[in-house]
Write a protein that holds these residues in place. Structure first.
Motif, mmCIF file in Angstrom:
data_model
loop_
_atom_site.group_PDB
_atom_site.id
_atom_site.type_symbol
_atom_site.label_atom_id
_atom_site.label_comp_id
_atom_site.label_asym_id
_atom_site.label_seq_id
_atom_site.Cartn_x
_atom_site.Cartn_y
_atom_site.Cartn_z
ATOM 1 N N SER A 2 0.110 -1.240 3.372
ATOM 2 C CA SER A 2 0.424 -0.044 2.598
ATOM 3 C C SER A 2 1.906 0.252 2.696
ATOM 4 C CB SER A 2 -0.386 1.163 3.096
ATOM 5 O OG SER A 2 -1.763 0.949 2.924
ATOM 6 N N GLN A 30 4.675 5.740 -1.392
ATOM 7 C CA GLN A 30 4.628 5.761 -2.852
ATOM 8 C C GLN A 30 6.023 5.738 -3.478
ATOM 9 O OE1 GLN A 30 2.649 9.377 -3.974
ATOM 10 N NE2 GLN A 30 4.302 10.698 -3.263
ATOM 11 N N GLN A 31 7.049 6.114 -2.714
ATOM 12 C CA GLN A 31 8.410 6.094 -3.250
ATOM 13 C C GLN A 31 8.863 4.676 -3.606
ATOM 14 O OE1 GLN A 31 7.444 7.637 -0.568
ATOM 15 N NE2 GLN A 31 7.979 9.806 -0.717
ATOM 16 N N LEU A 62 6.990 2.410 -5.119
ATOM 17 C CA LEU A 62 6.168 1.833 -6.185
ATOM 18 C C LEU A 62 7.003 1.400 -7.379
ATOM 19 C CD1 LEU A 62 3.408 1.121 -7.281
ATOM 20 C CD2 LEU A 62 3.166 3.485 -8.067
ATOM 21 N N ILE A 115 -2.769 5.700 -5.952
ATOM 22 C CA ILE A 115 -2.073 6.100 -4.732
ATOM 23 C C ILE A 115 -3.014 6.959 -3.903
ATOM 24 C CG2 ILE A 115 -0.161 7.465 -3.809
ATOM 25 C CD1 ILE A 115 1.452 6.654 -6.258
ATOM 26 N N GLY A 139 -0.217 9.494 0.750
ATOM 27 C CA GLY A 139 0.956 9.251 -0.092
ATOM 28 C C GLY A 139 1.427 7.816 -0.066
ATOM 29 N N THR A 140 0.494 6.886 0.107
ATOM 30 C CA THR A 140 0.848 5.473 0.177
ATOM 31 C C THR A 140 0.108 4.694 -0.897
ATOM 32 O OG1 THR A 140 -0.891 5.045 1.817
ATOM 33 C CG2 THR A 140 1.313 5.572 2.647
ATOM 34 N N ILE A 141 0.640 3.536 -1.213
ATOM 35 C CA ILE A 141 0.025 2.617 -2.172
ATOM 36 C C ILE A 141 -0.402 1.366 -1.410
ATOM 37 C CG2 ILE A 141 2.252 1.624 -2.795
ATOM 38 C CD1 ILE A 141 -0.669 2.098 -5.216
#
Length: 409
Positions: free
Chosen positions: A208, A211-212, A214, A251, A256-258
């Motif tokens: 993981s 998200q920043q 992505l 997400i 707050g992770t992908i």
């Protein structure tokens, strides 16, 4: 007090005074430091995440028919190919069912042949046979032909069940620990299974990232394949290099992770299912980036800085902005110019404007490219060289001990 005692006392006083002067010299004297040149080189830009190795495919092998497990053919930990026999269930009940289905089919085939002959006779009689008799005979032929198709399906089903008594590997991979022993009854509905097969070549790593990252990841994927490096938990040992395969379609709102997954060929099997690794995703390469050794980067309340040594051998505190720290190399965004000398050790003894005795870093040459975070060894520290002030201080301690011995005498 006698004259000799006064003389010894005055000697002791001179010794103590000399030590004090030498102590002040140590605090204000030059500091021996090791320096390295600010240089330019291509720097890979990457983001890091902690991942878990997963088998590319995992299959729990189960029986598809019920019966007694007669034989286990595989060995635990063995590599198998798709289609290899793993175990054998008692085939006798299923062989009997197949023979029964084949006998029923042969019976219906004989009946159908006789009915077809009767139909031919009715047709040859022509006007002497009623149309109703001919139509009835034709319907009987079609009925028996349908029964024959049903018989063939029964034969195929029985043959398939008989084939299922030999349990085969559905994929190529490595078998694990045997879950059932010979002699036990096995059933198709059992969840435990007989053994688990894991495909190790290729293999996957799931991890993981915030998200920043992505947008940068999608931009990199749009250009070409995105390389991913799997690094051992020690942060230094590169295990394998592969490609980013999957970016999840959502997400995680809680973290707050992908979630991402990379695929590795794993020819030497250095990656193993369940293993924790550091996944480093290379997004871009900074051409001719300004780099310095990581040990030159210092931090205080104002941010990051580095000490540089000017032509007059004076230390200067220079605020810098670091873009990425990768192993022994730090990418500097601003604050330094190529060719300047940065201090890589003894920074705790320095103050702005302090006089230094610079020593060039040994084993010079181009700094190692930061392939990934934590890769490579730390910058090699220069051998400890006693400064002039330390030597003077040792001499002062020697004078004081000599004076004490004189007083005792």
């Amino acid at each position: 007090m006698t004259a000799s005692e006064e003389a010894r006392g005055s000697g002791t006083g001179r010794g103590g005074g000399g030590g004090g002067r030498r102590g002040r010299h140590r605090l204000g004297g030059p500091v021996v430091v090791t320096t390295a040149s600010v240089s330019r080189q291509d720097v890979p830009i990457h983001v890091d995440g902690i991942g878990t190795v997963q088998a590319y495919n995992t299959v729990t092998v189960r029986a598809r028919v019920e019966g007694q497990l007669d034989k286990v053919i595989f060995k635990e930990g063995q590599d198998v190919k798709a289609g290899d026999a793993l175990a054998q269930i008692d085939p006798r009940p299923y062989q009997a069912r197949l023979s029964q289905a084949q006998g029923m089919k042969a019976k219906d085939e004989a009946h159908l042949a006789n009915v077809r002959l009767d139909l031919e006779r009715y047709v040859k009689l022509g006007e002497f046979a009623t149309q109703q008799s001919v139509d009835t005979q034709k319907a009987l032929v079609r009925q028996l032909e349908a029964s024959l198709e049903t018989d063939q399906a029964s034969v195929d089903s029985a043959a398939l069940e008989l084939d299922y008594t030999t349990i085969r590997a559905p994929i190529t991979g490595r078998v694990g620990v045997r879950l059932v022993d010979e002699g036990n009854m096995v059933r198709a509905a059992e969840a435990t299974g007989i053994v688990v097969i894991a495909q190790l070549q290729p293999i996957s790593v799931a991890f993981s990232l915030p998200q920043q990252n992505l947008t940068a990841i999608n931009d990199a994927l749009a250009k070409s394949k995105v390389r991913v490096t799997a690094v051992d938990a020690d942060g230094k040992t590169v295990l394998e290099e592969g490609d980013l395969a999957v970016v999840d379609n959502r997400i995680d709102a809680q973290t707050g992770t992908i979630r991402l997954k990379a695929t590795f060929a794993n020819p030497n099997r250095r990656l193993w299912p369940g293993q924790f690794v550091n996944a480093q995703v290379q997004l871009d390469t900074r051409r001719d980036g300004t780099v310095i050794p990581t040990t030159a980067v210092q931090r205080n309340d104002g941010g990051t800085f580095a000490y540089i040594v000017g032509p007059d051998d004076k230390a200067e505190l220079r605020p810098i902005r670091v873009g990425q720290v990768a192993g022994p190399t730090a990418l500097v965004e601003s604050g330094l110019e190529v060719g300047e000398k940065v201090v890589i050790n003894s920074q705790e003894q320095l103050r702005p404007g302090a006089t230094v005795i610079p020593t060039e870093e040994t084993g010079g040459g181009k700094l190692e490219a930061p392939v990934s975070v934590g890769l490579g060894e730390s910058s090699r520290a220069a051998p400890a060289v006693p400064s002039r002030s330390e030597t003077s201080d040792d001499a002062a301690k020697g004078d004081e001990s000599g004076n004490r011995r004189g007083n005792r005498r």
